[in-house]
Design a protein around this motif. Sequence first.
Motif, PDB file in Angstrom:
ATOM      1  N   VAL A   1       1.949  13.976   4.979  1.00  0.00           N
ATOM      2  CA  VAL A   1       2.693  12.754   4.821  1.00  0.00           C
ATOM      3  C   VAL A   1       3.401  11.979   6.118  1.00  0.00           C
TER       4      VAL A   1
ATOM      5  N   ILE B   1       0.169  10.845   8.090  1.00  0.00           N
ATOM      6  CA  ILE B   1      -0.327   9.552   7.509  1.00  0.00           C
ATOM      7  C   ILE B   1       0.704   8.231   7.859  1.00  0.00           C
TER       8      ILE B   1
ATOM      9  N   ASP C   1       1.501   9.121  -6.109  1.00  0.00           N
ATOM     10  CA  ASP C   1       1.716  10.270  -5.929  1.00  0.00           C
ATOM     11  C   ASP C   1       2.604  11.001  -6.814  1.00  0.00           C
TER      12      ASP C   1
ATOM     13  N   CYS D   1      -5.461   9.064   2.596  1.00  0.00           N
ATOM     14  CA  CYS D   1      -4.556   9.051   1.491  1.00  0.00           C
ATOM     15  C   CYS D   1      -5.145   9.637   0.372  1.00  0.00           C
TER      16      CYS D   1
ATOM     17  N   SER E   1       0.795  -1.215   0.001  1.00  0.00           N
ATOM     18  CA  SER E   1      -0.133   0.016  -0.021  1.00  0.00           C
ATOM     19  C   SER E   1       0.794   1.291   0.092  1.00  0.00           C
ATOM     20  N   VAL E   2       2.034   1.217   0.766  1.00  0.00           N
ATOM     21  CA  VAL E   2       2.735   2.537   0.758  1.00  0.00           C
ATOM     22  C   VAL E   2       3.419   2.504  -0.432  1.00  0.00           C
TER      23      VAL E   2
ATOM     24  N   THR F   1       0.789   4.163  -2.994  1.00  0.00           N
ATOM     25  CA  THR F   1       0.583   5.367  -2.610  1.00  0.00           C
ATOM     26  C   THR F   1       1.941   6.307  -3.006  1.00  0.00           C
ATOM     27  N   TYR F   2       2.947   5.950  -2.847  1.00  0.00           N
ATOM     28  CA  TYR F   2       3.971   6.779  -3.428  1.00  0.00           C
ATOM     29  C   TYR F   2       4.266   6.844  -4.837  1.00  0.00           C
TER      30      TYR F   2
ATOM     31  N   TYR G   1      -5.530  13.504   1.004  1.00  0.00           N
ATOM     32  CA  TYR G   1      -4.047  14.180   0.928  1.00  0.00           C
ATOM     33  C   TYR G   1      -3.866  14.251  -0.568  1.00  0.00           C
ATOM     34  N   SER G   2      -4.144  13.351  -1.316  1.00  0.00           N
ATOM     35  CA  SER G   2      -3.997  13.456  -2.703  1.00  0.00           C
ATOM     36  C   SER G   2      -4.860  14.683  -3.374  1.00  0.00           C
TER      37      SER G   2
END
Length: 173
Positions: free
Chosen positions: A142, A145, A61, A123, A53-54, A57-58, A126-127
């Motif tokens: 960041v 979260i 992003d 997330c 998941s990280v 997400t990264y 945030y985006s």
Amino acid sequence: MEAAGNQPGPAPTRLAWWQWPNVLALDAALVAVLWQQWLGSPGLAAAIVLGLSVWLTYTADRWLDVRGLQQDQLVTARHRFARRWQRELLWIWLFVLLIDITLALTGLTQRQFYSGLTMLVLCIAYSIAVHRHLRVPKELLVAVIFAGGTGLYALEQTHPRADPGIVLSLLLL
């Protein structure tokens, strides 16, 4: 004065070996899993889901960061990489997403699953906030979260009645 590695201009032709984990967004995923394990091991499935998941997400992003920018505006190697290999990364990203969803549905407890959904909502928020250019402190969001995602399952284990929504709301204060 900007550091030499952060000046816009032509991209270096080769990266040093130690830059690859960051360029591939593996460093953040590894650190998240290590923090999670240090805080209290919630199980193998939870560790894998967090790491995937990280990474998802990264990577997403970075795609949003490079959207609409010209090649000479891409300052970091990770952003140049995301732009250069975006089509290939998309296929890998979709495959990893499928694995992540499957493992989340089959390997997490119900409580872990819903805690993860809470993190997903954060997330996405945030985006939207960052990439719609709202005035928000990106690095602070960041950090909060990231800390919430890595510590959520550990908190759940030590305080089984802790409600994920309330815990995350407190983290955001």
